[in-house]
Design a protein around this motif. Structure first.
Motif, short mmCIF file in Angstrom:
data_model
loop_
_atom_site.label_atom_id
_atom_site.label_comp_id
_atom_site.label_asym_id
_atom_site.label_seq_id
_atom_site.Cartn_x
_atom_site.Cartn_y
_atom_site.Cartn_z
N PHE A 1 0.82 -1.22 0.00
CA PHE A 1 0.00 0.00 0.00
C PHE A 1 0.85 1.26 0.00
O PHE A 1 0.47 2.28 0.56
CB PHE A 1 -0.99 0.01 1.17
N ASP A 2 2.01 1.18 -0.64
CA ASP A 2 2.88 2.34 -0.75
C ASP A 2 2.82 2.86 -2.19
O ASP A 2 1.79 2.69 -2.85
CB ASP A 2 4.32 1.98 -0.33
N ILE B 1 -4.69 2.59 -10.37
CA ILE B 1 -3.74 2.42 -9.27
C ILE B 1 -2.93 3.70 -9.05
O ILE B 1 -2.64 4.08 -7.91
CB ILE B 1 -2.85 1.17 -9.44
N GLU B 2 -2.60 4.42 -10.14
CA GLU B 2 -1.92 5.71 -9.98
C GLU B 2 -2.81 6.70 -9.25
O GLU B 2 -2.33 7.45 -8.38
CB GLU B 2 -1.53 6.28 -11.34
N ASP C 1 -3.31 8.73 -1.82
CA ASP C 1 -2.55 8.43 -0.61
C ASP C 1 -1.36 9.37 -0.42
O ASP C 1 -0.52 9.15 0.45
CB ASP C 1 -2.08 6.97 -0.62
N ARG C 2 -1.32 10.44 -1.23
CA ARG C 2 -0.38 11.55 -1.11
C ARG C 2 1.07 11.23 -1.43
O ARG C 2 1.99 11.85 -0.91
CB ARG C 2 -0.49 12.19 0.27
N PHE C 3 1.26 10.28 -2.33
CA PHE C 3 2.61 10.02 -2.83
C PHE C 3 2.82 10.87 -4.07
O PHE C 3 1.89 11.11 -4.83
CB PHE C 3 2.78 8.53 -3.18
N GLU C 4 4.05 11.32 -4.27
CA GLU C 4 4.36 12.17 -5.42
C GLU C 4 4.96 11.41 -6.58
O GLU C 4 5.03 11.94 -7.69
CB GLU C 4 5.32 13.29 -4.98
N THR C 5 5.42 10.19 -6.33
CA THR C 5 5.98 9.37 -7.39
C THR C 5 5.39 7.97 -7.30
O THR C 5 4.84 7.57 -6.26
CB THR C 5 7.51 9.25 -7.28
N VAL C 6 5.52 7.24 -8.38
CA VAL C 6 5.11 5.84 -8.43
C VAL C 6 6.27 5.07 -9.06
O VAL C 6 6.96 5.58 -9.94
CB VAL C 6 3.80 5.64 -9.23
N THR C 7 6.51 3.87 -8.54
CA THR C 7 7.59 3.04 -9.05
C THR C 7 7.07 1.65 -9.39
O THR C 7 6.03 1.22 -8.88
CB THR C 7 8.74 2.89 -8.02
N LEU D 1 11.40 1.40 -12.89
CA LEU D 1 10.76 2.51 -13.60
C LEU D 1 10.10 3.42 -12.59
O LEU D 1 9.58 2.96 -11.56
CB LEU D 1 9.74 1.96 -14.59
N ARG D 2 10.10 4.71 -12.90
CA ARG D 2 9.57 5.70 -11.97
C ARG D 2 8.84 6.78 -12.74
O ARG D 2 9.25 7.16 -13.84
CB ARG D 2 10.74 6.32 -11.20
N LYS D 3 7.77 7.28 -12.14
CA LYS D 3 7.00 8.36 -12.73
C LYS D 3 6.69 9.38 -11.64
O LYS D 3 6.26 9.01 -10.54
CB LYS D 3 5.71 7.80 -13.32
N ILE D 4 6.87 10.65 -11.96
CA ILE D 4 6.48 11.71 -11.05
C ILE D 4 5.00 11.98 -11.34
O ILE D 4 4.62 12.22 -12.48
CB ILE D 4 7.35 12.97 -11.24
#
Length: 163
Positions: free
Chosen positions: A73-74, A99-100, A106-112, A153-156
């Motif tokens: 859940f991160d 999911i994004e 959930d206040r995350f700024e990036t997704v990996t 992989l990472r996305k802002i």
């Protein structure tokens, strides 16, 4: 019309089958998938049995066609699988967008996320969705019972092209 919902405990067998079929398709040419099929099936079943609460699935044409998960859940997408016969119809894009959106909520700024480095189809899918390569490494894969090169992989989120 496709729709997304939370998984239920009773969905585990179907989700396992989808994950296994998509995994087998993704590793074609990388390893002897038939030899590792039982191991991979056990890994999928155990993961889904333990983490079905973290799974979102997409239903289309009267059946489950794909799923995605955030195991902890991160901000990390641990899984995104669409059954091979349903790939290319936008179901993965729907799952990724949902999911994004939850990661943003959930206040995350990036997704990996990560995949094996030779999974060209997955890498293209995420790159098209605005993800950039953030790392390369080699790690042990229990499904393949060998060391595998992985790509991170990472996305802002919230930027142009982001969610």
């Amino acid at each position: 019309m496709p729709f997304i919902r939370h998984a239920r405990a009773g969905d585990v067998e179907r989700l396992t089958a989808i994950g296994l079929d998509a995994w087998h398709s993704a590793i074609a040419g990388l390893s002897d998938g038939e030899r590792m099929r039982r191991v991979a099936e056990a890994v999928f079943f155990r993961f889904l049995s333990d983490h079905w609460l973290s799974v979102l699935l997409v239903e289309a044409e009267g059946d489950i066609r794909g799923w995605t998960a955030r195991e902890n859940f991160d901000n990390a997408i641990s899984d995104l699988w669409v059954e091979p016969s349903a790939q290319g119809r936008g179901l993965g894009v729907l799952l990724l967008g949902e999911i994004e959106a939850r990661i943003v909520k959930d206040r995350f700024e990036t997704v990996t996320t990560k995949t094996h480095a030779r999974n060209d189809r997955a890498v293209r899918f995420f790159r098209k969705g605005g993800y950039g390569v953030s790392w390369l490494s080699t790690a042990y894969s229990p499904q393949l019972d060998s060391d595998v090169e992985f790509i991170g992989l990472r996305k802002i989120l919230g930027e142009e092209g982001g969610s």
